[in-house]
Design an enzyme around this catalytic site. Structure first.
Site, short mmCIF file in Angstrom:
data_model
loop_
_atom_site.label_atom_id
_atom_site.label_comp_id
_atom_site.label_asym_id
_atom_site.label_seq_id
_atom_site.Cartn_x
_atom_site.Cartn_y
_atom_site.Cartn_z
N ASP A 82 37.83 35.76 38.91
CA ASP A 82 39.43 35.67 38.03
C ASP A 82 39.78 35.61 39.23
O ASP A 82 40.09 35.07 40.21
CB ASP A 82 39.92 37.37 37.68
CG ASP A 82 39.98 36.78 36.71
OD1 ASP A 82 41.07 35.83 36.17
OD2 ASP A 82 41.03 37.99 35.97
C1 BGC Z 1 43.64 35.92 33.36
C2 BGC Z 1 42.14 35.37 33.12
C3 BGC Z 1 42.30 33.90 33.18
C4 BGC Z 1 42.25 33.61 33.94
C5 BGC Z 1 42.53 32.42 34.42
C6 BGC Z 1 43.88 35.03 34.96
O1 BGC Z 1 45.07 35.29 35.65
O2 BGC Z 1 43.16 37.21 33.97
O3 BGC Z 1 42.06 36.41 32.20
O4 BGC Z 1 40.68 33.65 32.48
O5 BGC Z 1 43.46 33.74 35.16
O6 BGC Z 1 44.02 31.61 33.96
#
Ligand code: BGC
Length: 739
Positions: A270
């Site tokens: 993530d």
């Molecule tokens: C979120 C993800 C997301 C990623 C990219 C993160 O902060 O937890 O779910 O896909 O950002 O934007």
């Protein structure tokens, strides 16, 4: 370690791999956020310049947040034409409930229980995004969520692992289709692996502390369903599991995912989660974080930059084996092959196609259909709804009633601000009534945005009088209240689940004047609406329904669509009940021993039951269940039982019902929930019509995971319940023996 990932591409992948330097391999494992106005000149100096240089050297394998054909083409061109090996980028984006034409938020869609419609919604999102250069979405979020304080409940399918697994499967199939190399399909990502939905006290990014039984029976099944659907990627999560951050968690990523489930796709971290293992207190510095993440099976680093900085040194020092790198790169390259990027890196980059596809009428039709199916009728006393189409004086009240932005919800990709059809606009299409709008209450003073907190107005009552005047002259008052579009979503945890700001106060003031109120809720999570549930005659749960929101709501209020949604999450009576969910275990003191004895599992100041239970939702018609029958009261190994029930439409409208089957395993080696959803069917009936529905109970229905993660089917006594919610009251008993 070397296994076949896709026999069609294994050889090609290996031959590229053999040409790659260690640095180039690590580059494939590196994903950057869009860093540069790609159509402008190359950046000079600073961070963007470093990233740009790395892109040119083949040290970037993927980018996120680069959208639109022109921009995608520009970065792809550098990867393909300027790097030594010309390996195309995979372009990721959070296409969560649509790209530009927005469908309802995922929680709302889940309320439809309509797997075909949900699949179709993801198909539309994929097609529109693919036409704009995107070939990978960070969806679906398949985290089971029980705590409405957590803002991200909007992004999932709610509290139930069975429904959640079916929806997870449908969403992956929708995004990826049956042919990933097709021009209108994109790779999906099952996230957040794992247990992020259990963030303690509903506070985002918080610690998770769950038991093994919860992990195996609640958290993991929807992820496994995405593997069954051949999801191409996984995203890990920000939280710890048993004290080990998911990103550095070998048990989750290596033992379960790539081991037990034999998963062939790749895992992306993530956002920055590799680096976050330092503040977690798991890694002492960035270098150790990279080592732990790579060894634990995180194949791609989203934006922490630690792989590109440290992995080469770690390989040279023998702390990360080159075979670990090779495995990650093979996985990433295989997905690029499967997408067809090696055949034509610009296949998603056709301006004419982008123009023709973006916002096309068929997409609007699909999201409107999905929006109607997502609405849940929570209360309808005296048949206040549907509204008559002529002769009524209607007062429409609430800032959200005219809001064209909030219905887009959180995670709206390229959905343009203020592009939704408002409730006001939707209702204006019905011109037989006298409709007047008054805002009454200001929820916010500014249009909320994705990255910042928006202040809720708690002082301005200047609109109250005008709203009350309209209420006085109206036959019916429609009040649209709830949360603004960015009050749920990532980083949007709340401790209170009531109607924010002055909305509750206005509701009570208006109620003193006119009791004929239809409350339309617009929100991204279950709310606490105890007062409204006790006073307001009609309540419609309309979530954040996306681009066509107002049209869907108007069609439901006027009865052109008979609401059929069922709640995918319990609505608490008070926030102190949270986490509240139907499939809880029974405890050793489940019931009131009688009288005023306090020693049983309860609250002194509130009931244990929710305001509205999981699976609940009304229709303009009424349904009656009868004749629950089993063709046998026991079954043995490999056998099954048929359960049938009659459903009658006893009201005046044609309507759709979601018939739900729950079981209770009365005793087992690991205690089982008081009820568990195990099947459901949707059926449409004309007024007066009755049909018999038949379900099958077999070992799949009654098995569960023990605390070693092993699937077991134990002999014993069971109950089965069938009805229109998790409080279904028709029941029967049966036995299973494993002989
Ligand atoms: C979120 C993800 C997301 C990623 C990219 C993160 O902060 O937890 O779910 O896909 O950002 O934007």
């Amino acid at each position: 370690m070397k296994t076949s990932l896709n026999p069609k591409f294994d050889q090609k992948v290996d031959s590229i791999l053999s040409l790659m330097t260690l640095e180039e391999k690590i580059g494939q494992m590196n994903q950057y956020n869009g860093f540069w106005e790609v159509t402008g000149p190359a950046p000079e100096g600073g961070d963007a310049a470093i990233k740009y240089e790395q892109l040119r050297k083949g040290l970037v394998g993927s980018m996120l947040n680069v959208n639109g054909v022109e921009n995608v083409r520009a970065v792809q061109k550098i990867a393909v034409e300027e790097t030594r090996l010309g390996i195309p980028l995979i372009i990721g984006y959070d296409v969560i409930h649509g790209y530009k034409t927005l469908s309802p938020i995922p929680l709302a869609e889940s309320a439809s229980w309509d797997l075909d419609a949900i699949r179709k919604s993801s198909e539309v999102a994929a097609a529109e995004a693919a036409a704009a250069g995107i070939n990978w979405t960070f969806a679906p979020m398949v985290d089971i969520t029980r705590d409405a304080r957590w803002g991200r409940v909007m992004e999932g399918a709610g509290e139930d692992p069975y429904l959640g697994s079916k929806i997870a499967y449908a969403r992956v199939k929708g995004f990826q289709g049956d042919d990933l190399s097709a021009i209108n399909t994109i790779a999906a990502s099952a996230k957040h692996f794992a247990a992020y939905g259990f963030s303690e006290s509903g506070r985002d990014y918080n610690t998770v502390d769950i038991g093994t039984s919860t992990l195996y029976n609640l958290v993991l099944p929807p992820f496994q369903a995405t593997v069954d659907a051949d999801v191409k990627t996984f995203m890990n999560s920000f939280n710890v599991l048993n004290g080990i951050p998911a990103t550095g968690n070998s048990f989750l990523q290596r033992d379960i995912l790539k081991g037990k489930w034999n998963y062939k796709g790749f895992v992306v971290s993530d956002w920055g989660s590799i680096g976050e293992m330092i503040p977690h207190g798991f890694a002492k510095d960035g270098k150790q974080a990279a080592e732990l993440a790579a060894n634990a099976g995180s194949d791609m680093d989203m934006e922490s930059r630690l792989y590109v900085e440290h992995l080469a040194a770690l390989v040279k020092e023998g702390k990360v084996k080159e075979s670990v790198i090779d495995d990650a790169v093979r996985r990433i390259l295989t997905v690029k092959y499967e997408l067809g990027l090696f055949d034509d890196p610009y296949k998603y980059c056709d301006e004419a196609r982008e123009k023709a596809e973006t916002g096309k009428p068929a997409f609007h039709e699909a999201v409107l259909d999905m929006a109607k199916k997502s609405i849940v009728l929570l209360k309808n006393e005296n048949q206040l709804l549907p509204l008559k189409k002529e002769g009524l004086k209607i007062a429409l009240i609430g800032q959200l009633a005219a809001d064209k932005d909030s219905p887009l919800g959180s995670w709206r990709a390229l959905g343009e601000s203020n592009s939704a059809v408002s409730v006001l606009e939707g209702l204006q299409k019905y011109n037989g009534n006298n409709l007047r709008f008054e805002q009454g209450v200001r929820l916010t003073d500014e249009t909320p945005v994705f990255i910042k907190e928006t202040k809720i107005n708690t002082t301005d009552r200047t609109g109250f009088e005008a709203a009350k005047t309209e209420a006085r002259r109206a036959d019916v008052v429609v009040m649209v209240l709830g949360e603004h579009g960015f009050q749920s979503g990532e980083g949007r945890s709340r401790t209170q689940l009531d109607l924010p700001g002055l909305q509750q106060e206005l509701l009570e003031e208006v109620y003193k004047i006119n009791k004929n109120i239809v409350l339309v809720l617009m929100n991204g999570r279950p709310l606490v609406i105890d007062w409204a549930a006790n006073h307001i005659p009609a309540i419609v749960e309309a979530w954040h329904l996306g681009t066509e929101s107002g049209n869907a709501i108007a069609q439901v209020l006027y009865g052109d669509y008979n609401p059929s949604g069922k709640l995918p999450m319990s609505f608490p009576k008070t926030v102190g009940q949270v986490p509240i969910y139907y499939n809880h275990n029974s405890t050793g003191r489940p019931g009131n021993p009688g009288g005023d004895i306090v020693f049983w599992s309860h609250y002194m100041d509130a009931p244990n039951e929710p305001q509205f239970p999981f699976g609940f939702g009304l229709s303009y018609t009424t349904f009656a269940y009868s004749n629950l029958k089993l063709n046998s009261d026991s079954f043995a190994k490999t056998g099954s039982i048929k359960v049938s029930v009659d459903l009658s439409n006893t009201g005046n409208y044609a309507g759709k019902e979601t018939v739900q089957l729950y079981i209770h395993d009365l005793y087992a080696s690991v205690t089982r929930p008081v009820r568990e959803l195990k099947d459901f069917q949707q059926i449409e009936l004309q007024p007066g019509e009755t049909k018999t529905l038949v379900f099958t109970i077999d070992e799949k229905t009654i098995g569960f995971y023990d605390n070693d993660g092993k699937w077991v089917v134990e002999p014993g006594d069971f109950k089965v319940f069938i009805g229109g919610s998790s409080q279904a009251d028709l029941e029967a008993e049966f036995k299973y023996n494993d002989k």
